[in-house]
Enzyme design. Structure first.
Site, PDB file in Angstrom:
ATOM      1  N   TYR A 133     -27.094  95.385  77.423  1.00 61.26           N
ATOM      2  CA  TYR A 133     -27.569  95.087  78.770  1.00 61.26           C
ATOM      3  C   TYR A 133     -27.590  96.355  79.618  1.00 61.26           C
ATOM      4  CZ  TYR A 133     -27.737  92.961  83.423  1.00 61.26           C
ATOM      5  OH  TYR A 133     -28.076  92.617  84.708  1.00 61.26           O
ATOM      6  N   SER A 139     -29.206  97.222  87.527  1.00 62.76           N
ATOM      7  CA  SER A 139     -27.817  96.755  87.629  1.00 62.76           C
ATOM      8  C   SER A 139     -26.898  97.964  87.706  1.00 62.76           C
ATOM      9  CB  SER A 139     -27.463  95.913  86.392  1.00 62.76           C
ATOM     10  OG  SER A 139     -26.066  95.686  86.308  1.00 62.76           O
TER      11      SER A 139
END
Length: 250
Positions: A156, A143
């Site tokens: 995350y 990501s």
């Protein structure tokens, strides 16, 4: 003349979103597939999708937090196909939480799924390729949160940053075994579930950060996976491809 056997891929987290699109893209490229989900029944829609018809599909249950699940799921895929050519580490857990409120349980759930599970599944895949003296390709879905800082996404982002570094480390270690390891770092990909969650204000705020002014599509992520798995990417390893509309160029 006998035809060559189909190439095979193992895609984790294939029941929805990016994993679903990746599985369909690889099937269109001629791959037979092992596809996983924590709940195997959630793969039913994918198994009926016209995009995968004509390909051999093996659904497996896989919770990446459990060592026994990783061993069993990869073993089932290898038993079904004999050789696995490509591993796509897509399954992941998201967390939106201020850093001061993150719990030990939050950390363990996200980091174990996104990073530890991906590492040990990659280990199984590499051992499989090495034992058969075959080349292999690993593509991990990271990501842009693993490349830049962003409030409320600490755990995350740390897990995805680890996935990016994992790809570099394993690419070097397994280069001599002809196993390529790369990562893809998408910005916000407008999956159907994400589209339903976004109110107009949030949507405009997120678009304002992307220079091209549009979200990434799941199909673009799938196309990038197919490219990195293809002979055209034979010299690409240890790299992270940012699919972000210029977000990380700022």
């Amino acid at each position: 003349m006998t035809s060559s056997p189909a190439r095979t891929a193992f895609v984790t987290g294939a029941s929805t979103g990016l994993g679903y699109a990746i599985a369909c893209g690889l099937a269109r490229d001629g791959y037979d597939l092992a596809v996983s989900s924590r709940e195997i029944g959630r793969l039913d829609t994918l198994l009926r999708d016209p995009a995968v018809q004509g390909r051999k599909l093996v659904p497996v249950r896989l919770d990446l937090r459990l060592e026994a699940d990783i061993t069993q799921a990869f073993g089932a895929a290898a038993d079904a196909f004999g050789d696995i050519d490509v591993l796509v580490n897509n399954a992941g857990r998201a967390l939106i939480e201020p850093a001061v409120d993150v719990t030990w349980a939050d950390w363990d759930d996200v980091v174990t799924t996104n990073l530890k599970g991906a590492y040990f599944l990659s280990q199984k895949f590499a051992a499989h390729c090495i034992s058969r003296n075959r080349p292999g390709c690993i593509v991990s879905i990271a990501s842009t949160h693993g490349l830049t800082g962003f409030a409320g996404r600490s755990v995350y982002g740390i897990s995805k940053g680890g996935l990016i570094q994992m790809s570099r480390m394993l690419a070097i270690e397994w280069a001599g075994n002809n196993i390529r390891v790369n990562a893809i770092a998408p910005a916000t990909a407008l999956t159907p579930s994400r589209q339903k969650m976004l109110d107009p204000e949030a949507r405009n705020r997120m678009l304002g950060r992307i220079p091209t002014g549009r979200f990434i599509t799941p199909e673009e992520v799938a196309a990038a996976v197919c490219f990195l798995a293809s002979p055209a990417a034979a010299s690409i390893t240890g790299q992270t491809l940012a699919l972000d509309g210029g977000l990380t160029a700022n």
